[in-house]
Write a protein that holds these residues in place. Structure first.
Motif, PDB file in Angstrom:
ATOM      1  N   SER A   8      38.224 -47.345  16.173  1.00  0.00           N
ATOM      2  CA  SER A   8      39.045 -46.733  16.691  1.00  0.00           C
ATOM      3  C   SER A   8      39.010 -46.003  18.142  1.00  0.00           C
ATOM      4  CB  SER A   8      39.968 -45.084  15.895  1.00  0.00           C
ATOM      5  OG  SER A   8      38.572 -44.214  16.302  1.00  0.00           O
ATOM      6  N   LYS A   9      37.037 -46.071  18.555  1.00  0.00           N
ATOM      7  CA  LYS A   9      36.799 -45.986  19.819  1.00  0.00           C
ATOM      8  C   LYS A   9      36.557 -47.852  20.374  1.00  0.00           C
ATOM      9  CE  LYS A   9      37.500 -42.093  19.586  1.00  0.00           C
ATOM     10  NZ  LYS A   9      38.730 -41.060  20.089  1.00  0.00           N
ATOM     11  N   LEU A  10      36.407 -48.252  19.874  1.00  0.00           N
ATOM     12  CA  LEU A  10      36.334 -49.763  20.402  1.00  0.00           C
ATOM     13  C   LEU A  10      36.877 -50.081  21.530  1.00  0.00           C
ATOM     14  CD1 LEU A  10      37.088 -52.206  17.886  1.00  0.00           C
ATOM     15  CD2 LEU A  10      34.398 -52.013  18.654  1.00  0.00           C
ATOM     16  N   SER A  11      37.934 -49.708  22.282  1.00  0.00           N
ATOM     17  CA  SER A  11      37.830 -50.108  24.050  1.00  0.00           C
ATOM     18  C   SER A  11      38.042 -49.537  24.296  1.00  0.00           C
ATOM     19  CB  SER A  11      40.719 -50.389  23.531  1.00  0.00           C
ATOM     20  OG  SER A  11      40.921 -48.750  22.728  1.00  0.00           O
ATOM     21  N   GLU A  12      37.997 -47.890  24.589  1.00  0.00           N
ATOM     22  CA  GLU A  12      37.158 -46.751  25.106  1.00  0.00           C
ATOM     23  C   GLU A  12      35.796 -46.612  25.348  1.00  0.00           C
ATOM     24  OE1 GLU A  12      36.002 -42.291  23.825  1.00  0.00           O
ATOM     25  OE2 GLU A  12      38.017 -42.810  23.965  1.00  0.00           O
ATOM     26  N   PHE A  13      35.115 -47.557  24.505  1.00  0.00           N
ATOM     27  CA  PHE A  13      33.336 -47.810  24.933  1.00  0.00           C
ATOM     28  C   PHE A  13      33.832 -48.823  25.553  1.00  0.00           C
ATOM     29  CE2 PHE A  13      29.015 -48.345  22.262  1.00  0.00           C
ATOM     30  CZ  PHE A  13      28.689 -47.645  23.630  1.00  0.00           C
TER      31      PHE A  13
END
Length: 586
Positions: A184-189
């Motif tokens: 779920s944090k792939l795009s943010e990272f």
């Protein structure tokens, strides 16, 4: 308990209140932390209050408020240079199993981390992140996933390398919940990561997660895909992203395929027109024929947007040869939600294909949907009919659309009739005054007599729009005589509809026409035997006054309202008094 002069008095009070059996007392006590911190001062807050908060044990409601408070506590411990004192209690809260507390603690940790200088971030926050990421208990690892993107941009390269390794390890965690959190944090990272490390470190994890055994993880991979694709050059998208994306489009889980359908236009925009043509178009066609109705409905709702974003050079050809055959199948789909989804967008293809192709290829599909047994389908197709107004001439509209309009004007479902009513001004504007008088005038009168009030109200508002379009002289010759006849009908509902029309027409007709034709009819109905008609007279007069001269109001309106104010019916008196007050305040 400590006395008032005791230097530990605020904390002693806090301890006593937190032991209270009443949860509201405990909550109020935690909400007073900022007041207690002000009383203690910055140094004692750091040395006494914060250590007490770390050691104390509370229930979930109190912990939730505490986690929220600590995220806004930097100024009470001495400012950003002392923000590290807030890390230990928040780290403790971030390892709690209760998700609402943990999520709030993570949000506060993110806020506090942003207030650290780069050096303090490396010294105090990064070790906390690494401890959470390697925690034996999964809640800590869940919390760690949300902190990487906050810390990463302001750290030196060796520390960044360590964080990338830790994040990739979480992407392979044995616990599915942790893998979901990391995904779920792939795009943010990915947004804060250097392009070379995105390709070398994060993309391999992305590819692996796209094959995860849990469909909930694969679904989140689809969510991240558009963001990651936008960050990469075209050649890298085709090589690194497209295979995983196409794999998700054929995923055995219908939920994953449905997510691909929902995100398809975002994916299309991210990869560009060339890759769309060679890579995504076949999958779009496949999803339109999916075995699951939910997937077909989701992708059907994207048809127009997908077609609009195709390369202009061969756009029409692709639509006619590749998309429209599948759309034709969906129009007769066994599932009404699928047919409804198609109906909500198919009209949007008309401006793309032009008038000739609309008449030749789309109108037959429109006719099928206009006669669909599901009212939602008919409603959706009607509500989008204005899409064809600008590309078809009067003859085409009259020959192709009017028969369906007349049929649907008497539809058994009132919402369908309402949609046709609301479409009428747009249609009338295209067809012109003469055509309207010959073909559509009778429909307006028919709708004013509908048994559903919403239809009558919409029909009255339509008259106002038509008068504004065709002018007051047209209204005097065509519309107003039709309305005034209703004032003499023996059924009081017709007389009330007459008042409804007159109240909305005053603005469009202007002062002269209102005084000559509209107002006398309203005043005449002030003596109606039905109380509902009389109090609607009061309401109508109030709405008309902004379009009347002061002398007319004084000589005709106010005397009528004064009579209604002493009416035998309580409702009439109430609305008359309200109208008088409204006119006076204007």
């Amino acid at each position: 308990m400590a006395s008032l002069g005791d230097p530990l008095y605020p904390i002693a009070v806090l301890i006593e209140e937190l032991k209270n059996e009443d949860v509201q007392v405990r909550l109020n006590s935690i909400r007073k932390l900022s007041t207690i911190a002000l009383a203690l001062g910055e140094e004692r807050t750091r040395s006494e209050l914060i250590p007490f908060l770390i050691e104390a044990i509370y229930d979930v409601e109190v912990l939730l408020v505490l986690a929220d408070q600590l995220g806004k506590f930097t100024s009470f411990v001495g400012g950003p240079e002392f923000a590290m004192y807030l890390i230990p209690p928040l780290e403790s809260l971030a390892t709690i199993e209760e998700s609402v507390v943990r999520d709030m603690a993570v949000e506060s940790l993110r806020n506090v981390a942003n207030e650290h200088s780069p050096l303090d971030l490396e010294i105090h926050v990064v070790p906390t992140l690494q401890r959470l990421a390697s925690d034996d208990w999964f809640p800590g690892r869940l919390s760690a996933c949300s902190l990487f993107s906050v810390c990463y941009p302001r750290l030196p390269q060796p520390v960044k390398e360590s964080l990338r390794a830790s994040f990739c390890k979480l992407c392979q965690d044995e616990t599915a919940m942790v893998r979901r959190a990391a995904t779920s944090k792939l795009s943010e990272f990915s947004k804060v990561m250097e392009i070379e490390h995105l390709k070398s470190d994060l993309i391999p994890s992305f590819v692996q997660l796209a094959k995860d055994e849990q469909d909930s993880v694969r679904l989140l991979v689809v969510e991240a895909c558009p963001t990651i694709a936008q960050l990469l050059p075209q050649e890298d998208i085709e090589q690194l992203i497209l295979p995983s994306l196409r794999q998700c489009a054929k995923d055995p889980s219908w939920r994953v395929r449905c997510k691909v359908a929902e995100k398809f236009v975002d994916l299309q925009m991210a990869v560009g027109p060339d890759i769309t043509l060679i890579g995504l178009l076949p999958d779009f066609q496949s999803l339109l024929k999916d075995t699951e109705a939910e997937v077909r409905a989701a992708v059907a709702s994207k048809v127009t947007d997908f077609c609009a974003n195709l390369a202009k050079a061969n756009q029409a050809q692709i639509i006619l040869n590749c998309i429209l055959p599948s759309v034709q199948d969906l129009i007769s789909d066994s599932n009404s939600h699928v047919r409804s989804a198609v109906a909500s967008v198919i009209m949007g293809l008309s401006p793309i294909l032009g008038a000739y192709k609309t008449v030749e290829d789309l109108l037959p599909l429109f006719y099928i949907q206009l006669r669909d047994e599901c009212p939602e389908v008919r409603l959706n197709i009607i509500s989008k009919m204005d899409c064809i107004n600008d590309i078809m001439n009067i003859q085409q509209v009259s020959e192709s659309i009017l028969p369906a309009v007349f049929e649907l004007a008497e539809d058994s479902k009132w919402r369908v009739r309402l949609a046709i009513v609301e479409y009428m001004p747009s249609l009338a504007g295209q067809l012109g005054q003469e055509f309207f008088n010959k073909k559509l005038h009778g429909l307006c009168q028919f709708w004013l007599n509908d048994h559903v009030f919403a239809i009558r109200e919409a029909a009255a508002l339509n008259l106002k729009k038509l008068v504004k379009h065709f002018g007051a002289p047209w209204a005097e010759q065509t519309i107003i005589p039709m309305i005034l006849v209703m004032s003499r009908n023996t059924n009081y509902l017709y007389r009330m509809t007459c008042l409804l029309c007159l109240s909305v027409l005053a603005e469009a007709c202007g002062t002269d026409l209102t005084v000559r034709l509209l107002l006398p009819t309203v005043l005449q109905l002030a003596t109606d035997p039905i109380a509902n008609v009389r109090f609607n007279v009061a309401k109508t007069l109030q709405k008309m006054t902004p379009f009347l001269e002061a002398s007319v109001i004084e000589d005709q309106v106010k005397p009528t309202l004064d009579k209604l104010k002493v009416d035998t019916d309580a409702d009439v008196k109430y609305f008359a008094a309200q109208a008088i007050d409204g006119i006076a305040a204007a």
